[in-house]
Write an enzyme that holds these catalytic residues in place. Structure first.
Site, PDB file in Angstrom:
ATOM      1  N   ASP A   1       0.838  -1.497   0.018  1.00 34.60           N
ATOM      2  CA  ASP A   1      -0.093   0.162   0.145  1.00 34.60           C
ATOM      3  C   ASP A   1       0.812   1.302   0.053  1.00 34.60           C
ATOM      4  O   ASP A   1       1.880   1.752   0.125  1.00 34.60           O
ATOM      5  CB  ASP A   1      -1.297  -0.310   1.151  1.00 34.60           C
ATOM      6  CG  ASP A   1      -0.467  -0.203   3.026  1.00 34.60           C
ATOM      7  OD1 ASP A   1       0.444   0.336   2.922  1.00 34.60           O
ATOM      8  OD2 ASP A   1      -1.011  -0.419   3.900  1.00 34.60           O
ATOM      9  N   TYR A   2      -0.153   2.042  -0.056  1.00 33.27           N
ATOM     10  CA  TYR A   2       0.522   4.095  -0.355  1.00 33.27           C
ATOM     11  C   TYR A   2       1.882   4.168   0.922  1.00 33.27           C
ATOM     12  O   TYR A   2       2.718   4.568   0.158  1.00 33.27           O
ATOM     13  CB  TYR A   2      -0.635   4.260  -0.104  1.00 33.27           C
ATOM     14  CG  TYR A   2       0.116   6.047  -0.686  1.00 33.27           C
ATOM     15  CD1 TYR A   2       0.444   6.529  -1.971  1.00 33.27           C
ATOM     16  CD2 TYR A   2       0.619   7.151   0.190  1.00 33.27           C
ATOM     17  CE1 TYR A   2       1.439   7.119  -1.983  1.00 33.27           C
ATOM     18  CE2 TYR A   2       0.997   8.179   0.435  1.00 33.27           C
ATOM     19  CZ  TYR A   2       0.633   8.738  -1.433  1.00 33.27           C
ATOM     20  OH  TYR A   2       1.150  10.227  -1.313  1.00 33.27           O
TER      21      TYR A   2
END
Length: 339
Positions: free
Chosen positions: A170-171
């Site tokens: 994820d980010y």
């Protein structure tokens, strides 16, 4: 942990006749995740020794024969586009099969069929290839982002073939992200049945004790979602933060963050250090390294696929920083879940 959305990166353009915050954690050197039989980068001259100790395939043999397949899949494997784009091109009348314009993607083709895309013969597919990328924090694992955030593809060298990520990060997560040019290889590596362990270094805010470790080892059910046992250990405990080593096989969406939060621990840094037999090693954030072809063949037992050789040597690409080549013999070389 994994986002349920699938990505279909298309790094190659169609033919011209178409329209178109945190403190630095402890070093990874010498940690428990450096196992035998995996590919590690190195500094200095290659030793000539192949570090792949076990020649037994890590997963069952992947049959890549010349059997008939859906035409969109064949076009995508040639590296022109994703399967979804191939279906769109067919609907637009840009694909011919045996000299006739194709009207539907619901057809299977074999090696004896002649396929043309935008008036050009379909190129031969490349052999399956695999790269490892050190994803920095602040990049999304997608071809594009509606919110305008930076993606991993924005920072890859432009001369690479069309790549697909194996799993996701994820980010706000960092570390090892694998890429391949072959959709079949990607899907095989992501299957839960493969049973590959994903290993992470995790920094949490809070005091970690044996109660947390035991709860993780037993598995947790949160809001009706069961998370399988997670192997965890404490590598460093400070006054307000702790570093943990965590290993899991399922990799549900944001799994580590959710189970830690359930235990009253807030994750403020998460680094994936290995995915199955492949390790992050010492490559710098933002760098991408192609893995040797023999390593891929040994791990997957690839059979029956012939294709064009894009280069004579494995590529080591950088996004602006000095890259570290992979240890082992120099050979022509290559969505898992988000955490």
């Amino acid at each position: 942990m994994t986002n349920s959305k699938s990505t279909r990166p298309n790094r190659q353009k169609p033919s011209s006749n178409t329209k178109g915050s945190s403190a630095k954690g402890p070093s990874t050197k010498g940690n428990a995740f450096k196992a035998k039989g995996v590919n590690r980068p190195y500094k200095g001259k290659p030793s000539g020794k192949n570090t792949q100790q076990d020649t037994k395939p890590a997963v069952e043999t992947i049959e890549l024969s010349d059997k008939k397949e859906r035409i969109a899949k064949v076009i995508a494997r040639a590296g022109l586009c994703s399967r979804r784009d191939a279906e769109r091109w067919i609907a637009e009348g840009r694909v011919k099969l045996d000299g006739k314009v194709l009207e539907t993607p619901a057809i299977v083709v074999g090696p004896d069929n002649a396929i043309e895309v935008n008036g050009e013969p379909l190129p031969l597919p490349e052999r399956p290839r695999l790269w490892k990328y050190h994803k920095p924090k602040g990049q999304i694992t997608a071809a594009r982002d509606p919110e305008g955030r930076a993606t991993v593809f924005d920072h890859l060298p432009k001369d690479l073939p069309r790549l697909q990520p194996v799993g996701r990060l994820d980010y706000n997560s960092e570390g090892l992200l694998l890429f391949t040019n072959d959709g079949g290889l990607k899907r095989k590596m992501e299957l839960p049945a493969t049973g590959w362990t994903r290993r992470y270094r995790v920094r949490v805010h809070g005091q970690v004790d044996e109660r947390h470790i035991k709860t993780l080892a037993e598995g947790i059910t949160i809001d009706g979602v069961h998370y399988a046992p997670i192997e965890a250990s404490i590598s460093h405990q400070a006054k307000t933060n702790a570093w943990m080593l965590m290993s899991l096989k399922e990799g549900k969406n944001r799994e580590i963050r959710r189970v830690c939060e359930h235990l009253g621990l807030i994750v403020n840094r998460l680094i994936r250090v290995s995915y199955g037999p492949f390790q992050l090693g010492e490559i710098e954030p933002g760098d991408i390294v192609e893995l040797p072809a023999k390593l891929i063949q040994d791990q997957f037992g690839l059979e029956g696929r012939t294709g064009r050789k894009p280069t004579d040597k494995p590529s080591t690409k950088s996004t602006g920083k000095k890259t570290v080549p992979s240890r082992g013999k120099s050979t022509s070389g290559p969505r898992g879940k988000r955490s």
